[in-house]
Design a protein around this motif. Structure first.
Motif, PDB file in Angstrom:
ATOM      1  N   VAL A  11     110.773  52.443 -28.302  1.00 53.63           N
ATOM      2  CA  VAL A  11     110.542  52.643 -29.731  1.00 53.63           C
ATOM      3  C   VAL A  11     109.127  52.182 -30.051  1.00 53.63           C
ATOM      4  CG1 VAL A  11     111.223  51.971 -32.068  1.00 53.63           C
ATOM      5  CG2 VAL A  11     112.974  52.363 -30.322  1.00 53.63           C
ATOM      6  N   ARG A  12     108.247  53.148 -30.215  1.00 51.99           N
ATOM      7  CA  ARG A  12     106.875  52.858 -30.596  1.00 51.99           C
ATOM      8  C   ARG A  12     106.234  51.817 -29.684  1.00 51.99           C
ATOM      9  NH1 ARG A  12     106.749  50.736 -35.833  1.00 51.99           N
ATOM     10  NH2 ARG A  12     104.635  51.491 -36.073  1.00 51.99           N
ATOM     11  N   GLY A  13     106.451  51.986 -28.376  1.00 50.27           N
ATOM     12  CA  GLY A  13     105.828  51.130 -27.385  1.00 50.27           C
ATOM     13  C   GLY A  13     106.575  49.844 -27.072  1.00 50.27           C
ATOM     14  N   LEU A  14     107.723  49.631 -27.696  1.00 48.18           N
ATOM     15  CA  LEU A  14     108.527  48.444 -27.425  1.00 48.18           C
ATOM     16  C   LEU A  14     109.835  48.832 -26.748  1.00 48.18           C
ATOM     17  CD1 LEU A  14     108.223  46.502 -30.807  1.00 48.18           C
ATOM     18  CD2 LEU A  14     106.983  46.066 -28.689  1.00 48.18           C
ATOM     19  N   LYS A  15     110.294  47.976 -25.847  1.00 50.12           N
ATOM     20  CA  LYS A  15     111.602  48.165 -25.222  1.00 50.12           C
ATOM     21  C   LYS A  15     112.647  47.634 -26.207  1.00 50.12           C
ATOM     22  CE  LYS A  15     114.220  46.863 -21.117  1.00 50.12           C
ATOM     23  NZ  LYS A  15     114.184  46.021 -19.902  1.00 50.12           N
ATOM     24  N   TYR A  16     113.367  48.568 -26.836  1.00 52.31           N
ATOM     25  CA  TYR A  16     114.324  48.247 -27.894  1.00 52.31           C
ATOM     26  C   TYR A  16     115.730  48.186 -27.337  1.00 52.31           C
ATOM     27  CZ  TYR A  16     113.180  47.972 -32.880  1.00 52.31           C
ATOM     28  OH  TYR A  16     112.829  47.540 -34.131  1.00 52.31           O
ATOM     29  N   LYS A  70     103.635  43.290 -29.471  1.00 56.60           N
ATOM     30  CA  LYS A  70     102.400  42.853 -28.817  1.00 56.60           C
ATOM     31  C   LYS A  70     101.290  42.605 -29.843  1.00 56.60           C
ATOM     32  CE  LYS A  70     103.822  45.536 -24.833  1.00 56.60           C
ATOM     33  NZ  LYS A  70     105.159  45.775 -25.355  1.00 56.60           N
ATOM     34  N   ALA A  71     101.352  43.330 -30.955  1.00 59.13           N
ATOM     35  CA  ALA A  71     100.339  43.189 -31.998  1.00 59.13           C
ATOM     36  C   ALA A  71     100.727  42.110 -33.020  1.00 59.13           C
ATOM     37  CB  ALA A  71     100.146  44.526 -32.713  1.00 59.13           C
ATOM     38  N   GLY A  72     101.907  41.548 -32.865  1.00 61.53           N
ATOM     39  CA  GLY A  72     102.369  40.535 -33.812  1.00 61.53           C
ATOM     40  C   GLY A  72     102.744  41.114 -35.160  1.00 61.53           C
ATOM     41  N   SER A  73     103.074  42.397 -35.182  1.00 57.00           N
ATOM     42  CA  SER A  73     103.357  43.085 -36.439  1.00 57.00           C
ATOM     43  C   SER A  73     104.863  43.140 -36.709  1.00 57.00           C
ATOM     44  CB  SER A  73     102.780  44.502 -36.372  1.00 57.00           C
ATOM     45  OG  SER A  73     103.029  45.181 -37.571  1.00 57.00           O
ATOM     46  N   TYR A  74     105.265  42.495 -37.791  1.00 55.46           N
ATOM     47  CA  TYR A  74     106.673  42.447 -38.173  1.00 55.46           C
ATOM     48  C   TYR A  74     106.856  42.782 -39.655  1.00 55.46           C
ATOM     49  CZ  TYR A  74     107.323  40.363 -33.651  1.00 55.46           C
ATOM     50  OH  TYR A  74     107.340  40.163 -32.302  1.00 55.46           O
ATOM     51  N   TRP A  75     105.985  43.621 -40.176  1.00 55.64           N
ATOM     52  CA  TRP A  75     106.060  44.030 -41.574  1.00 55.64           C
ATOM     53  C   TRP A  75     107.261  44.942 -41.799  1.00 55.64           C
ATOM     54  CZ3 TRP A  75     103.029  41.372 -44.658  1.00 55.64           C
ATOM     55  CH2 TRP A  75     101.858  40.815 -44.133  1.00 55.64           C
ATOM     56  N   SER A  76     107.724  44.996 -43.009  1.00 59.27           N
ATOM     57  CA  SER A  76     108.860  45.865 -43.363  1.00 59.27           C
ATOM     58  C   SER A  76     108.606  47.314 -42.974  1.00 59.27           C
ATOM     59  CB  SER A  76     109.153  45.774 -44.865  1.00 59.27           C
ATOM     60  OG  SER A  76     109.562  44.486 -45.212  1.00 59.27           O
ATOM     61  N   LEU A  77     107.379  47.782 -43.148  1.00 55.63           N
ATOM     62  CA  LEU A  77     107.067  49.165 -42.806  1.00 55.63           C
ATOM     63  C   LEU A  77     107.185  49.417 -41.308  1.00 55.63           C
ATOM     64  CD1 LEU A  77     104.127  50.003 -45.226  1.00 55.63           C
ATOM     65  CD2 LEU A  77     106.531  50.651 -45.425  1.00 55.63           C
TER      66      LEU A  77
END
Length: 88
Positions: A11-16, A70-77
């Motif tokens: 999912v968008r570069g992450l192992k979900y 990896k980018a530290g992004s955890y925003w609602s969007l």
């Protein structure tokens, strides 16, 4: 107790990690956990369901067995965009 299975998808570069219960041919029911929770938290709810469902519960990025961003992004969007991929 109903047994769950684990699925892993990109999912968008992450192992979900997705936890599923039931037969994949049954109607789908998506369950989304909140802050400080994980997909396994739905076990008691799944056990109490009165009809057969194919329950799909993702671990959000950085929770449970899903990779941390990896980018530290955890925003609602980011979560909404991840969910769009999971539902697709």
């Amino acid at each position: 107790m109903k047994e769950s299975r684990s699925l892993f998808i990109d999912v968008r570069g992450l192992k979900y990690h997705l936890r599923t219960w039931g037969d994949a041919g049954a109607p789908r029911l998506f369950m989304l956990h909140g802050f400080q929770d994980v997909s396994a938290s739905w076990q008691f709810t799944v056990d109490a369901l009165q009809r057969d469902w194919y329950v799909i519960a993702p671990d959000w990025r950085g929770y449970g067995l899903t990779e941390w961003s990896k980018a530290g992004s955890y925003w609602s969007l980011d979560l909404v965009a991840d969910l769009d991929v999971v539902l697709g």
